[in-house]
Design a protein around this motif. Structure first.
Motif, PDB file in Angstrom:
ATOM      1  N   THR A 179       0.445   0.302  -9.627  1.00 31.64           N
ATOM      2  CA  THR A 179      -0.019  -1.061  -9.340  1.00 31.64           C
ATOM      3  C   THR A 179       1.046  -2.114  -9.626  1.00 31.64           C
ATOM      4  N   PRO A 180       1.770  -2.040 -10.761  1.00 30.90           N
ATOM      5  CA  PRO A 180       2.873  -3.006 -10.928  1.00 30.90           C
ATOM      6  C   PRO A 180       3.897  -2.942  -9.799  1.00 30.90           C
ATOM      7  N   GLY A 181       4.200  -1.737  -9.334  1.00 27.80           N
ATOM      8  CA  GLY A 181       5.144  -1.604  -8.226  1.00 27.80           C
ATOM      9  C   GLY A 181       4.612  -2.215  -6.948  1.00 27.80           C
ATOM     10  N   ALA A 182       3.332  -1.974  -6.666  1.00 23.94           N
ATOM     11  CA  ALA A 182       2.727  -2.573  -5.466  1.00 23.94           C
ATOM     12  C   ALA A 182       2.731  -4.091  -5.553  1.00 23.94           C
ATOM     13  N   LEU A 183       2.489  -4.626  -6.741  1.00 23.80           N
ATOM     14  CA  LEU A 183       2.522  -6.074  -6.931  1.00 23.80           C
ATOM     15  C   LEU A 183       3.928  -6.614  -6.676  1.00 23.80           C
ATOM     16  N   ALA A 184       4.945  -5.924  -7.200  1.00 25.52           N
ATOM     17  CA  ALA A 184       6.327  -6.370  -6.995  1.00 25.52           C
ATOM     18  C   ALA A 184       6.697  -6.349  -5.516  1.00 25.52           C
ATOM     19  N   VAL A 185       6.266  -5.302  -4.805  1.00 26.70           N
ATOM     20  CA  VAL A 185       6.565  -5.219  -3.374  1.00 26.70           C
ATOM     21  C   VAL A 185       5.834  -6.331  -2.615  1.00 26.70           C
ATOM     22  N   LEU A 226       6.148 -11.524   0.306  1.00 29.20           N
ATOM     23  CA  LEU A 226       5.873 -12.957   0.430  1.00 29.20           C
ATOM     24  C   LEU A 226       7.159 -13.751   0.567  1.00 29.20           C
ATOM     25  N   LEU A 227       8.205 -13.315  -0.147  1.00 23.81           N
ATOM     26  CA  LEU A 227       9.486 -14.014  -0.046  1.00 23.81           C
ATOM     27  C   LEU A 227      10.116 -13.822   1.332  1.00 23.81           C
ATOM     28  N   ILE A 233       0.833  -1.207   0.000  1.00 21.01           N
ATOM     29  CA  ILE A 233       0.000   0.000   0.000  1.00 21.01           C
ATOM     30  C   ILE A 233       0.862   1.250   0.000  1.00 21.01           C
ATOM     31  N   VAL A 234       1.916   1.251   0.798  1.00 21.53           N
ATOM     32  CA  VAL A 234       2.807   2.416   0.850  1.00 21.53           C
ATOM     33  C   VAL A 234       3.498   2.628  -0.488  1.00 21.53           C
ATOM     34  N   SER A 235       3.978   1.548  -1.093  1.00 20.52           N
ATOM     35  CA  SER A 235       4.634   1.686  -2.399  1.00 20.52           C
ATOM     36  C   SER A 235       3.652   2.167  -3.457  1.00 20.52           C
ATOM     37  N   TRP A 236       2.413   1.677  -3.393  1.00 18.53           N
ATOM     38  CA  TRP A 236       1.389   2.151  -4.334  1.00 18.53           C
ATOM     39  C   TRP A 236       1.161   3.647  -4.168  1.00 18.53           C
TER      40      TRP A 236
END
Length: 413
Positions: free
Chosen positions: A175-181, A186-187, A160-163
């Motif tokens: 949104t792509p950045g939020a997905l990557a974060v 998860l890792l 959320i913060v990155s978004w």
């Protein structure tokens, strides 16, 4: 001493614009597509098949239309349609009934291209009713980031913060950045496993459609209406704004037939791009309007390649809690929800009917085997016809006179 003239941009600019168009379109909403297909009963293999076929159909149509008409006609999946599938949920006839509804929606789009009267009938739906239906469908998903921030703070809050930061400084990559974060989170917090090994390359999974009245009425009709109102008409308006006159009949017939045929593999809806259309049709793609078609063609080629990553995309989402996936999808739709709410409440006339449409659509109710989207449309149209449209005196005094509401056709320009 002679003057030098700057060389005109070559193929690099429209090709790069097309690659950005495809990457942004895919990464910003593929999670929602998979979530929507799973919501109506698809298993992981069927959802991956749907994502693959959508990419192939979008890419093939963009290549054909761009090369044939030399216009930047971008094709996309219906992002609001995927949100509608989430809202519709499991159908009484299972996934086969949902596939049957996809076929019906595709045939309705095809019929709209062949029979102009049907298109005018859809365009006659008051704009605020259509946008209220869209807003009601989107609201539950846009609430997911709030729930995820409380229930999954370690995973959701970084995304959320990155978004938010990317929305401020590089909006198209938010949104792509939020997905990557979220993937990185998860890792770092591997609390969820990917389950049984799954192939990285996607495979087709064909499903024989079943035609159920409940799914046809509750899924097919709202999917058709919401795609026409929020994808095809705005997409046409974007192209017209940049000076193009796209061939509407081939576009509608092509996307409709692609949907009807691809539905057996999970391709629930392909249509004109609306959100990403300006990336290929605008001046950033190329200063010369006559060369911007290269951007939509390169986007089409990129979509075909991205379709090959559908298996990997599904594995990543399987490793994530469902609420986190919904949260990423909700972040991608917040801007669309804001635009829909603004259009819904922009005019005093018919505002009560629009609010009724929004409330019923957001309720998620199911009655007589029919989901909330169709009940929202029926309730809104009934209220628009029955209730006074001028609003209360207090509202009129507070807001002043409102401009005349526009139909969908007039709104599209």
């Amino acid at each position: 001493m002679g003057t030098t003239t700057e060389a005109p941009p070559g193929l690099g600019q429209p090709i790069s614009a097309g690659l950005v168009t495809a990457l942004v379109g895919f990464t910003s909403s593929f999670a929602l597509v998979l979530t929507g297909l799973r919501a109506v009963g698809a298993d992981r293999g069927q959802a991956v098949s749907g994502l693959l076929l959508l990419c192939l159909a979008m890419g093939g149509l963009a290549l054909w239309l761009g090369l044939r008409y030399r216009q930047p006609i971008s094709i996309a999946w219906s992002t609001p349609g995927a949100a509608l599938l989430v809202a519709a949920g499991h159908q009484s006839g299972g996934y086969r009934a949902a596939v049957g509804a996809f076929v019906v929606s595709g045939l309705l789009i095809t019929l709209t291209g062949l029979w102009q009267r049907l298109g005018r009938l859809v365009a006659a739906i008051p704009a605020q009713i259509a946008t209220a239906l869209l807003a009601g469908v989107l609201l539950p998903l846009c609430l997911a980031p709030v729930r995820a921030a409380v229930q999954l703070p370690a995973l959701a809050l970084p995304a959320i913060v990155s978004w938010a930061l990317l929305t401020r400084y590089a909006r198209r990559w938010a949104t792509p950045g939020a997905l990557a974060v979220a993937v990185c989170a998860l890792l770092v917090h591997p609390a969820h496993s990917v389950g049984p090994a799954a192939p990285l390359l996607p495979t087709l999974s064909l499903t024989l459609p079943a035609f159920s009245p409940g799914a046809a009425i509750g899924v097919a009709v709202p999917l058709y209406v919401i795609t026409m109102a929020s994808q095809n008409i705005p997409g046409l308006a974007v192209l017209t704004h940049f000076g193009y006159r796209p061939p509407l009949r081939p576009v509608l017939v092509g996307t409709g037939l692609a949907t009807a045929i691809g539905a057996v593999g999970g391709a629930y809806m392909v249509n004109l791009a609306a959100i990403t259309a300006a990336l290929a049709a605008g001046p950033d793609a190329h200063p010369d309007r006559a060369r911007r078609w290269i951007a939509s063609v390169s986007a089409g080629a990129c979509y075909i390649l991205l379709g090959l990553t559908a298996g990997l995309s599904a594995i990543l989402l399987t490793a994530a809690p469902p609420l986190l996936v919904e949260a990423i999808a909700g972040l991608a739709l917040i801007g669309t929800l804001g635009s829909a709410l603004a259009a819904t409440l922009a005019h005093q006339e018919g505002r009560e009917a629009a609010v009724i449409t929004f409330v019923v659509g957001a309720s998620g109710v199911t009655a007589f085997g029919v989901g909330a989207p169709l009940w929202a449309l029926l309730a809104g149209l009934g209220a628009y016809a029955f209730l006074p449209r001028g609003g209360s005196t207090a509202t009129a005094v507070a807001t002043g006179p409102a401009p005349e509401p526009k139909s969908l056709t007039r709104q599209a320009g």
